[in-house]
Design a protein around this motif. Structure first.
Motif, PDB file in Angstrom:
ATOM      1  N   VAL A 196       9.073  -3.928  33.420  1.00 22.55           N
ATOM      2  CA  VAL A 196       9.858  -4.100  34.644  1.00 22.55           C
ATOM      3  C   VAL A 196       9.031  -3.706  35.868  1.00 22.55           C
ATOM      4  CG1 VAL A 196      11.806  -3.141  35.952  1.00 22.55           C
ATOM      5  CG2 VAL A 196      12.145  -3.936  33.607  1.00 22.55           C
ATOM      6  N   LYS A 197       8.337  -2.572  35.792  1.00 23.26           N
ATOM      7  CA  LYS A 197       7.502  -2.132  36.914  1.00 23.26           C
ATOM      8  C   LYS A 197       6.383  -3.131  37.187  1.00 23.26           C
ATOM      9  CE  LYS A 197       8.444   2.786  36.174  1.00 23.26           C
ATOM     10  NZ  LYS A 197       7.933   4.057  35.610  1.00 23.26           N
ATOM     11  N   TYR A 198       5.809  -3.692  36.123  1.00 21.71           N
ATOM     12  CA  TYR A 198       4.746  -4.683  36.280  1.00 21.71           C
ATOM     13  C   TYR A 198       5.276  -5.930  37.006  1.00 21.71           C
ATOM     14  CZ  TYR A 198       1.167  -8.110  35.034  1.00 21.71           C
ATOM     15  OH  TYR A 198       0.204  -9.099  35.083  1.00 21.71           O
ATOM     16  N   ILE A 199       6.465  -6.393  36.610  1.00 19.52           N
ATOM     17  CA  ILE A 199       7.059  -7.567  37.259  1.00 19.52           C
ATOM     18  C   ILE A 199       7.373  -7.259  38.720  1.00 19.52           C
ATOM     19  CG2 ILE A 199       9.083  -9.090  37.295  1.00 19.52           C
ATOM     20  CD1 ILE A 199       9.205  -8.718  34.214  1.00 19.52           C
ATOM     21  N   ASN A 200       7.918  -6.083  38.973  1.00 17.31           N
ATOM     22  CA  ASN A 200       8.289  -5.714  40.344  1.00 17.31           C
ATOM     23  C   ASN A 200       7.077  -5.594  41.260  1.00 17.31           C
ATOM     24  OD1 ASN A 200      11.026  -5.661  39.768  1.00 17.31           O
ATOM     25  ND2 ASN A 200      11.117  -3.446  39.483  1.00 17.31           N
ATOM     26  N   GLN A 201       5.939  -5.192  40.708  1.00  9.85           N
ATOM     27  CA  GLN A 201       4.736  -5.039  41.519  1.00  9.85           C
ATOM     28  C   GLN A 201       4.010  -6.356  41.768  1.00  9.85           C
ATOM     29  OE1 GLN A 201       2.550  -2.140  39.258  1.00  9.85           O
ATOM     30  NE2 GLN A 201       3.940  -0.450  39.799  1.00  9.85           N
ATOM     31  N   SER A 202       4.417  -7.405  41.040  1.00 11.04           N
ATOM     32  CA  SER A 202       3.745  -8.695  41.189  1.00 11.04           C
ATOM     33  C   SER A 202       4.247  -9.433  42.429  1.00 11.04           C
ATOM     34  CB  SER A 202       4.004  -9.560  39.949  1.00 11.04           C
ATOM     35  OG  SER A 202       5.310 -10.123  39.990  1.00 11.04           O
ATOM     36  N   ALA A 203       3.528 -10.477  42.789  1.00 17.26           N
ATOM     37  CA  ALA A 203       3.910 -11.300  43.941  1.00 17.26           C
ATOM     38  C   ALA A 203       4.757 -12.495  43.530  1.00 17.26           C
ATOM     39  CB  ALA A 203       2.659 -11.775  44.663  1.00 17.26           C
ATOM     40  N   ALA A 204       5.056 -12.609  42.237  1.00 19.82           N
ATOM     41  CA  ALA A 204       5.826 -13.762  41.744  1.00 19.82           C
ATOM     42  C   ALA A 204       7.276 -13.688  42.212  1.00 19.82           C
ATOM     43  CB  ALA A 204       5.770 -13.807  40.215  1.00 19.82           C
ATOM     44  N   THR A 205       7.926 -14.849  42.280  1.00 16.29           N
ATOM     45  CA  THR A 205       9.358 -14.929  42.560  1.00 16.29           C
ATOM     46  C   THR A 205      10.107 -14.676  41.255  1.00 16.29           C
ATOM     47  OG1 THR A 205       9.006 -16.524  44.330  1.00 16.29           O
ATOM     48  CG2 THR A 205      11.213 -16.408  43.398  1.00 16.29           C
ATOM     49  N   VAL A 206      11.154 -13.845  41.316  1.00 14.41           N
ATOM     50  CA  VAL A 206      11.863 -13.442  40.091  1.00 14.41           C
ATOM     51  C   VAL A 206      13.306 -13.931  40.125  1.00 14.41           C
ATOM     52  CG1 VAL A 206      12.580 -11.506  38.636  1.00 14.41           C
ATOM     53  CG2 VAL A 206      10.412 -11.390  39.900  1.00 14.41           C
ATOM     54  N   VAL A 207      13.697 -14.618  39.062  1.00 16.42           N
ATOM     55  CA  VAL A 207      15.080 -15.041  38.868  1.00 16.42           C
ATOM     56  C   VAL A 207      15.627 -14.315  37.653  1.00 16.42           C
ATOM     57  CG1 VAL A 207      16.620 -16.951  38.307  1.00 16.42           C
ATOM     58  CG2 VAL A 207      14.729 -17.318  39.880  1.00 16.42           C
ATOM     59  N   SER A 208      16.719 -13.581  37.835  1.00 15.97           N
ATOM     60  CA  SER A 208      17.333 -12.863  36.713  1.00 15.97           C
ATOM     61  C   SER A 208      18.532 -13.637  36.183  1.00 15.97           C
ATOM     62  CB  SER A 208      17.787 -11.465  37.149  1.00 15.97           C
ATOM     63  OG  SER A 208      16.679 -10.612  37.330  1.00 15.97           O
ATOM     64  N   ILE A 209      18.656 -13.653  34.858  1.00 15.18           N
ATOM     65  CA  ILE A 209      19.784 -14.305  34.202  1.00 15.18           C
ATOM     66  C   ILE A 209      20.929 -13.305  34.035  1.00 15.18           C
ATOM     67  CG2 ILE A 209      20.588 -15.353  32.045  1.00 15.18           C
ATOM     68  CD1 ILE A 209      17.822 -16.572  31.722  1.00 15.18           C
ATOM     69  N   ASP A 210      22.048 -13.591  34.641  1.00 12.90           N
ATOM     70  CA  ASP A 210      23.303 -12.826  34.578  1.00 12.90           C
ATOM     71  C   ASP A 210      23.220 -11.492  35.325  1.00 12.90           C
ATOM     72  OD1 ASP A 210      25.988 -12.669  33.980  1.00 12.90           O
ATOM     73  OD2 ASP A 210      25.669 -11.654  32.070  1.00 12.90           O
ATOM     74  N   VAL A 211      22.301 -10.592  34.903  1.00 15.52           N
ATOM     75  CA  VAL A 211      22.152  -9.270  35.523  1.00 15.52           C
ATOM     76  C   VAL A 211      20.665  -8.940  35.579  1.00 15.52           C
ATOM     77  CG1 VAL A 211      22.732  -6.806  35.339  1.00 15.52           C
ATOM     78  CG2 VAL A 211      24.354  -8.524  34.514  1.00 15.52           C
ATOM     79  N   PRO A 212      20.143  -8.423  36.686  1.00 14.99           N
ATOM     80  CA  PRO A 212      18.745  -7.978  36.685  1.00 14.99           C
ATOM     81  C   PRO A 212      18.530  -6.943  35.572  1.00 14.99           C
ATOM     82  CG  PRO A 212      19.608  -7.998  38.926  1.00 14.99           C
ATOM     83  CD  PRO A 212      20.780  -8.228  38.015  1.00 14.99           C
ATOM     84  N   SER A 213      17.528  -7.147  34.759  1.00 16.35           N
ATOM     85  CA  SER A 213      17.304  -6.253  33.617  1.00 16.35           C
ATOM     86  C   SER A 213      17.153  -4.815  34.084  1.00 16.35           C
ATOM     87  CB  SER A 213      16.064  -6.687  32.840  1.00 16.35           C
ATOM     88  OG  SER A 213      16.303  -7.910  32.186  1.00 16.35           O
ATOM     89  N   GLY A 214      17.880  -3.932  33.386  1.00 13.41           N
ATOM     90  CA  GLY A 214      17.866  -2.514  33.731  1.00 13.41           C
ATOM     91  C   GLY A 214      19.083  -2.090  34.537  1.00 13.41           C
ATOM     92  N   LEU A 215      19.728  -3.044  35.197  1.00 11.79           N
ATOM     93  CA  LEU A 215      20.937  -2.725  35.968  1.00 11.79           C
ATOM     94  C   LEU A 215      22.152  -2.824  35.054  1.00 11.79           C
ATOM     95  CD1 LEU A 215      21.963  -2.141  38.922  1.00 11.79           C
ATOM     96  CD2 LEU A 215      22.490  -4.588  39.033  1.00 11.79           C
ATOM     97  N   MET A 216      22.969  -1.782  35.047  1.00 11.05           N
ATOM     98  CA  MET A 216      24.183  -1.817  34.230  1.00 11.05           C
ATOM     99  C   MET A 216      25.336  -2.401  35.042  1.00 11.05           C
ATOM    100  SD  MET A 216      23.672   1.666  32.000  1.00 11.05           S
ATOM    101  CE  MET A 216      22.474   2.490  33.037  1.00 11.05           C
TER     102      MET A 216
END
Length: 505
Positions: free
Chosen positions: A146-166
């Protein structure tokens, strides 16, 4: 509209599967098609796609989306994380479909070590690691990913709920271990945690995708969380009879405005008058007389014996509603006069602003409040009222619900998604309003609106729901015409007539 917990969403899936009837894998296919349509409608096929899929049904959705994107000409690189050697049944079925799909650029099943791909600014990451079933913070390798994805410059699309968020309570979550999505494609309806301010950076743009879950199942499933919409409120609107006169339209009393804070009384009174009430009386210190007489000529004046503050309770037997607090000040003589006024008043009462601050300084008085009282705190006012600082919005909301049940009161927590906590434990969220309304006096206007509706004859629950909806709607109409940056509280009052007209249509 109902808001369901993560456990209830699982129940609803099962109900749809059993009663439609539809196979669970076909329901997943239906969801994947909706997700794929949303992605292909935004990003063209020349954008490289990297998909991270978890071992559960959220991962199954991600695998199905990967296949559909690849079949539409997208270059798709898929990573399925199967660390414990255990996939959900539908995730395993979609893994087999991925293996059979000739269009997938690359598919990697991660069972141990993981060498992450390079994520560049021109790439699209599809986050399908964990969905609504998550019940504890991410840790270990998944937290690192998750930290690796967040630090990247890529655009992120989450399915249903962003992973890690309850889906509900993130009080003890680890914020750094939650995906920060640019877009969240949530299935069927909003999740409770999506309504809280601290989660907005994780959600990004929210799109709600209808996947055809059973309407009968949703109707039958009880929940304590609801979102109020125009269609819910229109049947509750009171109609004015052709032969109505002001004596039948209600008589409101507003106690507001210490010396130097006459504006709070003006805003509350103007808003109250705009809500159809027959007559409004303003009780305020003598020095405010000229300001209010000139600003609100329709108001009846009741001047306090003190020049600068409210110091003595007034006879309230002829009034249909009372508001107390806006700009009132916190002088000790004012505090004594306020609690005396509350004890003597039989009509519905709204307490706001300094009225709440006075209660915060005299918390034993909370037990003396009449049942059905309405309090409209912003988050900091509620923390003072509760005598506690809260970690996040969920914890604050949970405490507000407990207080509303204990006091048998209506507590309207103000914010972007204002939440009305009812005496029966139910919570109703508002859908109108905008950031331009974060301006001094906006709360005074809300107090006036609710008080006017109470005096007009609405019961407390309807006055609160309709009040917060109209307040936000007037703010939205104002923002459309003059913009959010320039919006002031008096603009909300100005646009109340248009808000009423829009509701009536």
């Amino acid at each position: 509209m109902k808001i369901f917990t993560g456990a209830q969403i699982h129940e609803l899936d099962k109900y749809t599967i059993e009663h439609e009837p539809v196979n669970s894998i076909d329901l997943m296919e239906r969801a994947a098609k909706a997700i794929t349509r949303s992605i292909t409608g935004t990003w063209s096929s020349d954008v490289p796609v990297v998909v991270f899929a978890g071992p559960g049904n959220n991962g199954g959705d991600a695998l199905a989306v990967s296949r559909m994107l690849a079949e539409r000409g997208y270059s798709v690189n898929v990573y399925l994380f199967n660390i414990n050697g255990s996939l959900s049944e539908d995730c395993a079925a979609n893994k087999e479909r991925i293996n059979a799909c000739k269009s997938i650029k690359a598919f990697t099943e991660v069972t141990n070590e993981f060498d992450p791909p390079k994520l560049d600014s021109g790439m699209l990451v599809v986050d399908g690691l964990f969905g609504s079933g998550l019940n504890k913070p991410l840790a270990g390798g998944f937290a690192s990913l998750v930290k690796y994805i967040n630090q990247s410059a890529a655009t992120v699309v989450s399915i249903d709920v962003p992973s890690g968020l309850m889906t509900e309570d993130n009080t003890y979550n680890v914020r750094a271990n939650i995906i920060r999505a640019d877009v969240t494609l949530t299935l069927q309806q909003k999740k409770l945690s999506f309504l809280f301010a601290e989660n907005q950076n994780n959600i990004g743009e929210l799109r709600i995708l209808n996947i055809g879950l059973s309407p009968e199942g949703m109707d039958a499933l009880p929940t304590r969380y609801h979102v109020i919409e125009k269609g819910d409120l229109q049947p509750r609107l009171l109609r004015r009879g052709d032969f109505a006169h002001k004596g039948e339209m209600g008589n409101a009393l507003i106690i507001a405005g210490s010396y130097g804070m006459a504006g709070a009384a003006v805003l509350a009174t103007k808003a109250c008058l705009r809500c159809g009430v027959g007559k409004v009386t303003v009780c305020t210190p003598r020095r405010n007389n000229d300001i209010i007489q000139v600003s609100v000529p329709e108001a009846v004046m009741c001047l306090d014996g003190d020049d600068k503050c409210f110091s003595e309770a007034v006879e309230a037997s002829g009034f249909d509603a009372l508001a107390i607090g806006p700009g009132l000040g916190q002088d000790e003589s004012t505090a004594i006069a306020m609690i005396t006024q509350i004890r003597r008043t039989q009509a519905p009462i709204v307490i706001d602003a300094d009225g709440l601050n006075i209660l915060s300084n005299h918390r034993a008085w909370l037990q003396q409040l009449p049942k059905g009282i309405i309090m409209t705190p912003h988050p900091k006012e509620f923390e003072r009222l509760a005598g506690n600082r809260f970690t996040d919005s969920y914890e604050r909301l949970d405490n507000a619900r407990d207080m509303a049940e204990h006091l048998q009161a209506y507590i309207l927590l103000k914010g972007h998604n204002s939440a009305l906590c009812m005496p029966d434990g139910n919570i109703v969220f508002n859908t109108t309003g905008n950031a331009g309304m974060a301006t001094a006096g906006s709360g005074d206007v809300l107090t006036g609106i609710i008080t006017g509706l109470l005096a007009r004859g609405y019961k407390q629950s309807d006055a609160c729901m309709l009040g917060m909806y109209l307040h936000g709607l007037a703010g939205d109409l104002a923002a459309e015409e003059i913009g959010m940056e320039c919006l002031v509280a008096s603009d909300i009052v100005k646009y109340l007539p248009q808000a009423f007209k829009k509701m009536e249509r």
